[in-house]
Design a protein around this motif. Structure first.
Motif, PDB file in Angstrom:
ATOM      1  N   GLU A 115     -24.256  87.859   9.661  1.00  0.00           N
ATOM      2  CA  GLU A 115     -23.511  88.737  10.560  1.00  0.00           C
ATOM      3  C   GLU A 115     -22.617  87.945  11.499  1.00  0.00           C
ATOM      4  N   GLY A 116     -21.320  88.218  11.443  1.00  0.00           N
ATOM      5  CA  GLY A 116     -20.361  87.622  12.345  1.00  0.00           C
ATOM      6  C   GLY A 116     -19.878  88.638  13.364  1.00  0.00           C
ATOM      7  N   GLU A 117     -18.932  88.238  14.187  1.00  0.00           N
ATOM      8  CA  GLU A 117     -18.414  89.151  15.207  1.00  0.00           C
ATOM      9  C   GLU A 117     -17.637  90.306  14.589  1.00  0.00           C
ATOM     10  N   ASP A 118     -16.916  90.044  13.500  1.00  0.00           N
ATOM     11  CA  ASP A 118     -16.031  91.052  12.916  1.00  0.00           C
ATOM     12  C   ASP A 118     -16.536  91.649  11.607  1.00  0.00           C
ATOM     13  N   ALA A 119     -17.469  90.966  10.950  1.00  0.00           N
ATOM     14  CA  ALA A 119     -17.891  91.442   9.628  1.00  0.00           C
ATOM     15  C   ALA A 119     -19.216  90.801   9.233  1.00  0.00           C
ATOM     16  N   ILE A 120     -19.816  91.348   8.182  1.00  0.00           N
ATOM     17  CA  ILE A 120     -21.025  90.782   7.589  1.00  0.00           C
ATOM     18  C   ILE A 120     -20.625  90.082   6.297  1.00  0.00           C
ATOM     19  N   THR A 121     -20.907  88.784   6.214  1.00  0.00           N
ATOM     20  CA  THR A 121     -20.609  88.015   5.007  1.00  0.00           C
ATOM     21  C   THR A 121     -21.848  87.959   4.132  1.00  0.00           C
ATOM     22  N   TYR A 122     -21.678  88.237   2.827  1.00  0.00           N
ATOM     23  CA  TYR A 122     -22.795  88.185   1.891  1.00  0.00           C
ATOM     24  C   TYR A 122     -22.658  86.929   1.040  1.00  0.00           C
ATOM     25  N   LEU A 123     -23.643  86.051   1.189  1.00  0.00           N
ATOM     26  CA  LEU A 123     -23.580  84.735   0.549  1.00  0.00           C
ATOM     27  C   LEU A 123     -24.583  84.650  -0.597  1.00  0.00           C
ATOM     28  N   ASN A 124     -24.103  84.261  -1.757  1.00  0.00           N
ATOM     29  CA  ASN A 124     -24.981  84.045  -2.907  1.00  0.00           C
ATOM     30  C   ASN A 124     -25.841  82.812  -2.641  1.00  0.00           C
ATOM     31  N   PRO A 125     -27.176  82.921  -2.721  1.00  0.00           N
ATOM     32  CA  PRO A 125     -28.037  81.755  -2.464  1.00  0.00           C
ATOM     33  C   PRO A 125     -27.704  80.549  -3.328  1.00  0.00           C
ATOM     34  N   ASN A 126     -27.177  80.789  -4.528  1.00  0.00           N
ATOM     35  CA  ASN A 126     -26.829  79.677  -5.411  1.00  0.00           C
ATOM     36  C   ASN A 126     -25.632  78.874  -4.905  1.00  0.00           C
ATOM     37  N   ASP A 127     -24.919  79.423  -3.909  1.00  0.00           N
ATOM     38  CA  ASP A 127     -23.774  78.726  -3.336  1.00  0.00           C
ATOM     39  C   ASP A 127     -24.128  77.997  -2.036  1.00  0.00           C
ATOM     40  N   ILE A 128     -25.409  77.957  -1.693  1.00  0.00           N
ATOM     41  CA  ILE A 128     -25.868  77.256  -0.494  1.00  0.00           C
ATOM     42  C   ILE A 128     -26.323  75.848  -0.880  1.00  0.00           C
ATOM     43  N   LEU A 129     -25.825  74.835  -0.181  1.00  0.00           N
ATOM     44  CA  LEU A 129     -26.209  73.448  -0.459  1.00  0.00           C
ATOM     45  C   LEU A 129     -27.507  73.076   0.255  1.00  0.00           C
ATOM     46  N   TYR A 130     -27.538  73.321   1.560  1.00  0.00           N
ATOM     47  CA  TYR A 130     -28.768  73.083   2.320  1.00  0.00           C
ATOM     48  C   TYR A 130     -28.731  73.874   3.620  1.00  0.00           C
ATOM     49  N   ILE A 131     -29.895  73.954   4.261  1.00  0.00           N
ATOM     50  CA  ILE A 131     -30.055  74.725   5.497  1.00  0.00           C
ATOM     51  C   ILE A 131     -30.856  73.871   6.468  1.00  0.00           C
ATOM     52  N   TYR A 132     -30.491  73.917   7.740  1.00  0.00           N
ATOM     53  CA  TYR A 132     -31.267  73.166   8.724  1.00  0.00           C
ATOM     54  C   TYR A 132     -31.311  73.917  10.052  1.00  0.00           C
ATOM     55  N   ARG A 133     -32.332  73.596  10.835  1.00  0.00           N
ATOM     56  CA  ARG A 133     -32.526  74.218  12.145  1.00  0.00           C
ATOM     57  C   ARG A 133     -32.037  73.272  13.225  1.00  0.00           C
ATOM     58  N   GLU A 134     -31.213  73.801  14.151  1.00  0.00           N
ATOM     59  CA  GLU A 134     -30.695  73.006  15.258  1.00  0.00           C
ATOM     60  C   GLU A 134     -30.758  73.853  16.522  1.00  0.00           C
ATOM     61  N   GLU A 135     -31.684  73.477  17.410  1.00  0.00           N
ATOM     62  CA  GLU A 135     -31.933  74.226  18.639  1.00  0.00           C
ATOM     63  C   GLU A 135     -32.255  75.686  18.300  1.00  0.00           C
ATOM     64  N   LYS A 136     -31.470  76.656  18.803  1.00  0.00           N
ATOM     65  CA  LYS A 136     -31.795  78.070  18.588  1.00  0.00           C
ATOM     66  C   LYS A 136     -31.137  78.645  17.342  1.00  0.00           C
ATOM     67  N   TRP A 137     -30.377  77.814  16.625  1.00  0.00           N
ATOM     68  CA  TRP A 137     -29.619  78.311  15.479  1.00  0.00           C
ATOM     69  C   TRP A 137     -30.113  77.695  14.168  1.00  0.00           C
ATOM     70  N   THR A 138     -30.003  78.480  13.106  1.00  0.00           N
ATOM     71  CA  THR A 138     -30.211  77.975  11.751  1.00  0.00           C
ATOM     72  C   THR A 138     -28.833  77.819  11.114  1.00  0.00           C
ATOM     73  N   GLN A 139     -28.525  76.608  10.676  1.00  0.00           N
ATOM     74  CA  GLN A 139     -27.221  76.300  10.098  1.00  0.00           C
ATOM     75  C   GLN A 139     -27.303  76.361   8.573  1.00  0.00           C
ATOM     76  N   VAL A 140     -26.435  77.152   7.966  1.00  0.00           N
ATOM     77  CA  VAL A 140     -26.392  77.301   6.512  1.00  0.00           C
ATOM     78  C   VAL A 140     -25.142  76.590   5.997  1.00  0.00           C
ATOM     79  N   VAL A 141     -25.339  75.543   5.212  1.00  0.00           N
ATOM     80  CA  VAL A 141     -24.215  74.756   4.689  1.00  0.00           C
ATOM     81  C   VAL A 141     -23.921  75.223   3.267  1.00  0.00           C
TER      82      VAL A 141
END
Length: 247
Positions: free
Chosen positions: A145-171
């Protein structure tokens, strides 16, 4: 059919291990798969055996039961914990670690029966949750969920994910995204796909792993296809990672 509960018993006193082993042996759904006589050994045995439940003494030299449980909570497969101890003073610490139960020595058979019922209930709820997770062929996508829209991401297009402070970063392949969803929750959602935890703060898509580079103290660095940065693989996860990657 009753599900078998695989148990690791941890206590620095042999007599206490034998007593608990005898009492647990009276229950047909319990399968004792190992023992450990220290907190350090408990962590190693948990990595090797991957028990469903660890019955854990607290008052042990060097690494006590609370410290051992905290270390185990960083593992890929976190067991359930039942603290079995002569000291009632640690109950608050035990339940902060989300222990299923807290048994006081000498053990009472009725109390142990209640503990096993509680374990069965918790494990049953966990199994139901796993069954509800989408299959790899599911069209479900990760909603960001972004400010203007909801982006739907295919899990197969995600390289890695990491936690940084209060946010989860999806690369992703094209760009990075931010989520407030805890990493643990994302890991559960992505379980049907090729994701693996390499560190308490990192999940990687195994399809994009290109190289593992030995570092120090049993840790490794990991390279991702198309990325310049390297990721640190904790030594607790390296054996499981290699078993997933290698033929």
């Amino acid at each position: 059919m009753t599900k078998t509960i695989e148990v690791l018993i941890v206590d620095d006193e042999r007599y206490s291990r034998e007593e608990l082993k005898h009492l647990l042996g009276e229950h047909q759904q319990i399968k004792i798969i190992g023992e450990a006589d220290s907190g350090e050994a408990a962590v190693m045995r948990t990595i090797q055996l991957q028990p469903d439940v660890v019955f854990l003494d607290i008052d042990m030299p060097k690494m006590n039961g609370i410290q051992a449980a905290k270390s185990m909570k960083e593992l890929k497969k976190v067991p359930l914990f039942v603290f079995a101890t002569a000291y009632p003073d640690f109950a608050a610490d035990a339940f902060r670690i989300e222990a299923v139960d807290y048994l006081l020595k000498p053990f009472e058979e009725d109390q142990l029966k209640d503990t096993i019922k509680r374990l069965e209930k918790v494990m049953s709820l966990g199994s139901e949750s796993e069954e509800r997770v989408a299959s790899p062929s599911s069209p479900h996508k990760l909603a960001i969920e972004g400010e203007d829209a909801i982006t739907y991401l295919n899990p197969n297009d995600i390289l890695y994910i990491y936690r940084e402070e209060k946010w989860t970063q999806v690369v992703g392949k094209e760009r990075e995204y931010q989520l407030r969803i805890p990493l643990k929750d994302l890991e559960a959602r992505l379980k049907p796909f090729s994701f693996f935890r390499i560190h308490k703060s990192y999940l990687v898509n195994l399809d994009y792993v290109s190289r593992l580079i030995p570092w120090f103290n049993g840790a490794y660095h990991l390279e991702i296809k198309g990325r310049k940065e390297t990721l640190t693989v904790s030594r607790n996860y390296i054996k499981g990672l290699r078993s997933k990657l290698e033929l």
